[in-house]
Design a protein around this motif. Sequence first.
Motif, PDB file in Angstrom:
ATOM      1  N   GLU A 129      -5.925   7.480  -5.896  1.00 46.79           N
ATOM      2  CA  GLU A 129      -6.784   7.819  -6.882  1.00 46.79           C
ATOM      3  C   GLU A 129      -6.391   6.717  -8.765  1.00 46.79           C
ATOM      4  OE1 GLU A 129      -5.612  11.672  -7.078  1.00 46.79           O
ATOM      5  OE2 GLU A 129      -5.631  10.636  -5.794  1.00 46.79           O
ATOM      6  N   TYR A 130      -4.653   7.159  -8.398  1.00 49.24           N
ATOM      7  CA  TYR A 130      -4.790   5.932  -9.799  1.00 49.24           C
ATOM      8  C   TYR A 130      -4.392   4.554  -9.290  1.00 49.24           C
ATOM      9  CZ  TYR A 130      -3.419  10.806 -12.488  1.00 49.24           C
ATOM     10  OH  TYR A 130      -4.011  11.632 -12.608  1.00 49.24           O
ATOM     11  N   PRO A 171       0.985  -1.371  -0.248  1.00 43.87           N
ATOM     12  CA  PRO A 171      -0.246  -0.069  -0.325  1.00 43.87           C
ATOM     13  C   PRO A 171       0.573   1.605  -0.075  1.00 43.87           C
ATOM     14  CG  PRO A 171      -0.345  -1.059   2.014  1.00 43.87           C
ATOM     15  CD  PRO A 171       0.596  -2.511   1.224  1.00 43.87           C
ATOM     16  N   ALA A 172       0.073   2.088  -0.060  1.00 42.10           N
ATOM     17  CA  ALA A 172       1.124   3.161  -0.605  1.00 42.10           C
ATOM     18  C   ALA A 172       1.035   4.288   0.786  1.00 42.10           C
ATOM     19  CB  ALA A 172       0.685   4.363  -1.816  1.00 42.10           C
ATOM     20  N   GLY A 197      -5.924  -0.877 -10.367  1.00 41.23           N
ATOM     21  CA  GLY A 197      -6.669  -1.904  -9.571  1.00 41.23           C
ATOM     22  C   GLY A 197      -8.218  -2.367 -10.040  1.00 41.23           C
ATOM     23  N   LYS A 198      -9.229  -1.574 -10.258  1.00 39.90           N
ATOM     24  CA  LYS A 198     -10.594  -1.780 -10.140  1.00 39.90           C
ATOM     25  C   LYS A 198     -10.544  -2.403 -11.866  1.00 39.90           C
ATOM     26  CE  LYS A 198     -12.498   1.648  -7.614  1.00 39.90           C
ATOM     27  NZ  LYS A 198     -13.619   2.416  -7.175  1.00 39.90           N
ATOM     28  N   LEU A 199      -9.669  -1.643 -12.650  1.00 39.85           N
ATOM     29  CA  LEU A 199      -9.506  -1.578 -14.425  1.00 39.85           C
ATOM     30  C   LEU A 199      -8.753  -3.276 -14.074  1.00 39.85           C
ATOM     31  CD1 LEU A 199      -9.765  -1.165 -17.018  1.00 39.85           C
ATOM     32  CD2 LEU A 199      -6.751   0.367 -16.542  1.00 39.85           C
TER      33      LEU A 199
END
Length: 173
Positions: free
Chosen positions: A97-98, A65-66, A103-105
Amino acid sequence: MIVFDLICRDGSHQFEGWFGSSDDYEKQLAAGLIDCPSCGSSAIEKAVMAPNVGVKGNQRTSLPPASSSNRENIEPAQSGVPMTDQSLATTVSIPAEYQELIGKLAKAQTKMLEQSKWVGSDFPEQARAIHYGEKDATPIHGTASADDVTELQDEGIDIMPLPLPVTPPKAQN
């Protein structure tokens, strides 16, 4: 070396360009030294692309995680040193947000590909066979050259590129 996905504005042809640095790319573009290999146009721009970082088989396959500490201690990667997912996390600042969007993509593409069959370089022939009714209609994915893509589109065969790179099943660990 850095690899950019490039696109020709005249014919929408997509191709790769290898450069010594981002600055080398900018200089060559400004000097008109970059041409589309399909049509010869010099109206070239960078295409939207996802990072492609190889990971050794014995290392983790997900980014940590960032954290704000990662963003504050960003150091450029040393030339000639392969980047791992860990070094990527500490050398590239990716806004949260990117990360979430990618991740969703990736999840959406994975779900889509679960219903699709990998046909590799046989993709153009398989797509034609399905289009012309020689095979049952079934979702497939694979690889195709720029010329193959153009020919398939000229024949009225609906295809689309995947948004993220896919590792062929036989190349996966």
